[in-house]
Design an enzyme around this catalytic site. Structure first.
Site, PDB file in Angstrom:
ATOM      1  N   SER A  46       0.824  -1.218   0.000  1.00  0.00           N
ATOM      2  CA  SER A  46       0.000   0.000   0.000  1.00  0.00           C
ATOM      3  C   SER A  46       0.855   1.263   0.000  1.00  0.00           C
ATOM      4  CB  SER A  46      -0.957   0.002   1.197  1.00  0.00           C
ATOM      5  OG  SER A  46      -0.223  -0.072   2.404  1.00  0.00           O
ATOM      6  N   HIS A  47       2.156   1.143   0.248  1.00  0.00           N
ATOM      7  CA  HIS A  47       3.021   2.326   0.240  1.00  0.00           C
ATOM      8  C   HIS A  47       4.204   2.191  -0.705  1.00  0.00           C
ATOM      9  CE1 HIS A  47       0.563   2.973   3.772  1.00  0.00           C
ATOM     10  NE2 HIS A  47       0.722   4.248   3.508  1.00  0.00           N
ATOM     11  N   LEU A 123       5.747   4.755   7.929  1.00  0.00           N
ATOM     12  CA  LEU A 123       6.656   5.463   8.848  1.00  0.00           C
ATOM     13  C   LEU A 123       7.933   4.682   9.153  1.00  0.00           C
ATOM     14  CD1 LEU A 123       4.155   6.919  11.486  1.00  0.00           C
ATOM     15  CD2 LEU A 123       5.620   8.229   9.945  1.00  0.00           C
ATOM     16  N   GLY A 186      -5.005   3.215   2.704  1.00  0.00           N
ATOM     17  CA  GLY A 186      -4.402   2.616   1.510  1.00  0.00           C
ATOM     18  C   GLY A 186      -4.858   1.172   1.317  1.00  0.00           C
ATOM     19  N   GLU A 187      -5.001   0.452   2.444  1.00  0.00           N
ATOM     20  CA  GLU A 187      -5.457  -0.944   2.360  1.00  0.00           C
ATOM     21  C   GLU A 187      -6.920  -0.990   1.922  1.00  0.00           C
ATOM     22  OE1 GLU A 187      -3.519  -3.457   2.672  1.00  0.00           O
ATOM     23  OE2 GLU A 187      -1.781  -2.666   3.750  1.00  0.00           O
ATOM     24  N   ARG A 302       5.666 -13.434  16.949  1.00  0.00           N
ATOM     25  CA  ARG A 302       6.786 -12.886  16.179  1.00  0.00           C
ATOM     26  C   ARG A 302       6.920 -11.434  16.592  1.00  0.00           C
ATOM     27  NH1 ARG A 302       5.399  -9.420  11.926  1.00  0.00           N
ATOM     28  NH2 ARG A 302       3.370  -9.675  10.909  1.00  0.00           N
TER      29      ARG A 302
HETATM   30  P1  NDP Z   1      -0.600  -3.523   9.923  1.00  0.00           P
HETATM   31  O1  NDP Z   1      -1.838  -3.672  10.713  1.00  0.00           O
HETATM   32  O2  NDP Z   1      -0.432  -4.351   8.733  1.00  0.00           O
HETATM   33  O3  NDP Z   1       0.673  -3.798  10.852  1.00  0.00           O
HETATM   34  C1  NDP Z   1       0.885  -3.009  11.977  1.00  0.00           C
HETATM   35  C2  NDP Z   1       2.131  -3.461  12.697  1.00  0.00           C
HETATM   36  O4  NDP Z   1       1.862  -4.688  13.364  1.00  0.00           O
HETATM   37  C3  NDP Z   1       3.325  -3.717  11.794  1.00  0.00           C
HETATM   38  O5  NDP Z   1       4.484  -3.240  12.404  1.00  0.00           O
HETATM   39  C4  NDP Z   1       3.352  -5.242  11.667  1.00  0.00           C
HETATM   40  O6  NDP Z   1       4.641  -5.773  11.418  1.00  0.00           O
HETATM   41  C5  NDP Z   1       2.854  -5.648  13.034  1.00  0.00           C
HETATM   42  N1  NDP Z   1       2.233  -6.955  13.058  1.00  0.00           N
HETATM   43  C6  NDP Z   1       1.279  -7.430  12.226  1.00  0.00           C
HETATM   44  N2  NDP Z   1       0.955  -8.690  12.574  1.00  0.00           N
HETATM   45  C7  NDP Z   1       1.708  -9.008  13.660  1.00  0.00           C
HETATM   46  C8  NDP Z   1       1.828 -10.158  14.485  1.00  0.00           C
HETATM   47  N3  NDP Z   1       1.095 -11.245  14.252  1.00  0.00           N
HETATM   48  N4  NDP Z   1       2.715 -10.136  15.487  1.00  0.00           N
HETATM   49  C9  NDP Z   1       3.471  -9.037  15.732  1.00  0.00           C
HETATM   50  N5  NDP Z   1       3.401  -7.923  14.984  1.00  0.00           N
HETATM   51  C10 NDP Z   1       2.525  -7.906  13.971  1.00  0.00           C
HETATM   52  O7  NDP Z   1      -0.375  -1.965   9.539  1.00  0.00           O
HETATM   53  P2  NDP Z   1      -1.462  -0.860   9.186  1.00  0.00           P
HETATM   54  O8  NDP Z   1      -2.372  -1.428   8.155  1.00  0.00           O
HETATM   55  O9  NDP Z   1      -2.050  -0.313  10.422  1.00  0.00           O
HETATM   56  O10 NDP Z   1      -0.556   0.279   8.534  1.00  0.00           O
HETATM   57  C11 NDP Z   1       0.109   0.017   7.307  1.00  0.00           C
HETATM   58  C12 NDP Z   1       1.012   1.150   6.953  1.00  0.00           C
HETATM   59  O11 NDP Z   1       0.287   2.282   6.562  1.00  0.00           O
HETATM   60  C13 NDP Z   1       1.960   1.631   8.062  1.00  0.00           C
HETATM   61  O12 NDP Z   1       3.268   1.524   7.555  1.00  0.00           O
HETATM   62  C14 NDP Z   1       1.572   3.076   8.284  1.00  0.00           C
HETATM   63  O13 NDP Z   1       2.678   3.935   8.581  1.00  0.00           O
HETATM   64  C15 NDP Z   1       1.004   3.444   6.947  1.00  0.00           C
HETATM   65  N6  NDP Z   1       0.094   4.592   7.033  1.00  0.00           N
HETATM   66  C16 NDP Z   1       0.523   5.817   6.594  1.00  0.00           C
HETATM   67  C17 NDP Z   1      -0.317   6.918   6.669  1.00  0.00           C
HETATM   68  C18 NDP Z   1       0.146   8.270   6.252  1.00  0.00           C
HETATM   69  O14 NDP Z   1      -0.640   9.216   6.313  1.00  0.00           O
HETATM   70  N7  NDP Z   1       1.370   8.471   5.849  1.00  0.00           N
HETATM   71  C19 NDP Z   1      -1.675   6.804   7.186  1.00  0.00           C
HETATM   72  C20 NDP Z   1      -1.987   5.476   7.680  1.00  0.00           C
HETATM   73  C21 NDP Z   1      -1.146   4.420   7.587  1.00  0.00           C
HETATM   74  P3  NDP Z   1       5.028  -6.357   9.938  1.00  0.00           P
HETATM   75  O15 NDP Z   1       5.192  -5.160   9.074  1.00  0.00           O
HETATM   76  O16 NDP Z   1       6.269  -7.138  10.163  1.00  0.00           O
HETATM   77  O17 NDP Z   1       3.873  -7.217   9.500  1.00  0.00           O
END
Ligand code: NDP
Length: 333
Positions: A46-47, A123, A186-187, A302
């Site tokens: 998504s990014h 981020l 984005g998702e 993890r």
């Molecule tokens: P996710 O819900 O996919 O993941 C959130 C965090 O949880 C990640 O660090 C992920 O690590 C971790 N995680 C997921 N599953 C597990 C697990 N089973 N055990 C431990 N950790 C876990 O992210 P979001 O959908 O909330 O956000 C996605 C991206 O969107 C982010 O990078 C965010 O910065 C970006 N975003 C940017 C915006 C902007 O305005 N610039 C606005 C909103 C979001 P891993 O990556 O390893 O899966």
């Protein structure tokens, strides 16, 4: 149509040359291409390249100055302000990062308020290098209203992501990075593009009614994760990214924004903490590793970031399968 296999270097070239074609100078195009490439390489689709049309839209509209030169100013020994002069945020971050790291190493903690930037990315790429210098780090950013405050009906908060990174000497840092909405916008956009419905509790339509249709949620609003608790965290992001640093709340950014499909002008809040100075010795690293071991001891766990690092190792070796839909959109630019 099948996915197209691209090397990490090819992804970077595509992103950078596309941004250059639409007027970004080498530093601006390079910084954004770095961020896009990191996302695509780590499987944060998504990014990654998906965002390139949005970046280009802001260059075409003139909202972002692709030739802006960020200025870095020390407001206090531990406050490194970066004024992006309307550049893309990754360029401003790269401009201020060394000063932030030095200030945190010297003072124990340092803050980097970033103003007049356009943030459209994940981020975690902003924190890795800070953590690789032995520092813990935090960042948050607001956007335009798309999340309802708990109990309300009208979007006021952005999806307002927060990221926290912990240094792991000799290893990649632990960084979690998450939207404070139930799902990143984005998702939702990807689900709409691919025709998936979403689970209940993600968002509401334009009339405030719950819906699982991503297209309706894009016209309506998202909910904060965890009810009123996530809503308060999102409110904190607004305060840190706006009132704290002299930038805009999401609703203020939206009032000014020309809705060209790219990010509004706003602020980003970053801070770094030096555990060696805060603790007074170097034992923090082993202490934390023992704690991470306790997490890993439990089946099914993890650390945040592990998925990305696995993708990174694989994609650096084998290349990345890029969506043909995304590549068609870029070609159409
Ligand atoms: P996710 O819900 O996919 O993941 C959130 C965090 O949880 C990640 O660090 C992920 O690590 C971790 N995680 C997921 N599953 C597990 C697990 N089973 N055990 C431990 N950790 C876990 O992210 P979001 O959908 O909330 O956000 C996605 C991206 O969107 C982010 O990078 C965010 O910065 C970006 N975003 C940017 C915006 C902007 O305005 N610039 C606005 C909103 C979001 P891993 O990556 O390893 O899966």
């Amino acid at each position: 149509m099948a996915n197209q296999l691209m090397s990490v270097a090819e992804i970077h070239d595509l992103a950078k040359s596309t941004l250059s074609k639409f007027g970004a100078d080498d530093a601006n195009a390079g910084a954004v291409a770095d961020t896009i490439t990191m996302a695509e390489r780590d499987g944060c689709l998504s990014h990654g390249l998906f965002r390139l049309p949005g970046y280009v839209a802001t260059l075409k509209s003139g909202k972002v100055d692709g030739n802006a030169k960020p200025t870095v100013k020390s407001l206090a020994p531990a406050v490194v302000q970066v004024d992006g002069h309307n550049c893309f945020a990754p360029h401003a971050l790269q401009a201020g990062r060394v000063a932030l790291i030095e200030a945190a190493k010297t003072c124990g903690i340092a803050v980097m308020p970033m103003i007049r930037v356009h943030h459209f990315a994940a981020l975690w790429p902003d924190l890795e290098e800070i953590c690789d210098n032995g520092l813990a780090a935090f960042s948050c950013v607001n956007y335009k209203p798309s999340v309802i405050p708990a109990g309300g009906k009208k979007a006021l908060y952005g999806t307002n992501p927060i990221a926290f990174g912990w240094p792991r000497p000799g290893k990649s840092p632990m960084i979690f990075d998450m939207a404070t909405s139930v799902m990143a916008r984005g998702e939702v956009g990807i689900a709409a593009r691919e025709g998936h419905t979403l689970k209940e509790g993600v968002g509401v339509d334009a009339d405030g009614n719950p819906t699982t249709d991503p297209n309706e949620i894009l016209k309506g609003a998202l909910l904060a994760f965890g009810g009123y608790k996530g809503s308060s965290i999102s409110m904190m992001v607004e305060l840190l990214s706006a009132a704290m640093i002299g930038e805009s709340f999401s609703f203020e950014a939206a009032e000014r924004d020309i809705a060209d499909g790219g990010p509004p002008q706003g602020g980003q809040f970053v801070f770094a903490i030096n555990p060696s100075l805060v603790r007074g010795n170097e034992d923090w690293a082993d202490h934390a590793e023992g704690f991470f071991d306790k997490i890993y001891e439990q089946d099914g766990t993890r650390l945040p970031g592990d998925r990305r690092y696995e993708n990174r190792a694989k994609h650096d070796q084998q290349g990345v399968e890029v969506s043909p839909i995304v590549l068609e959109k870029i070609a159409a630019l």
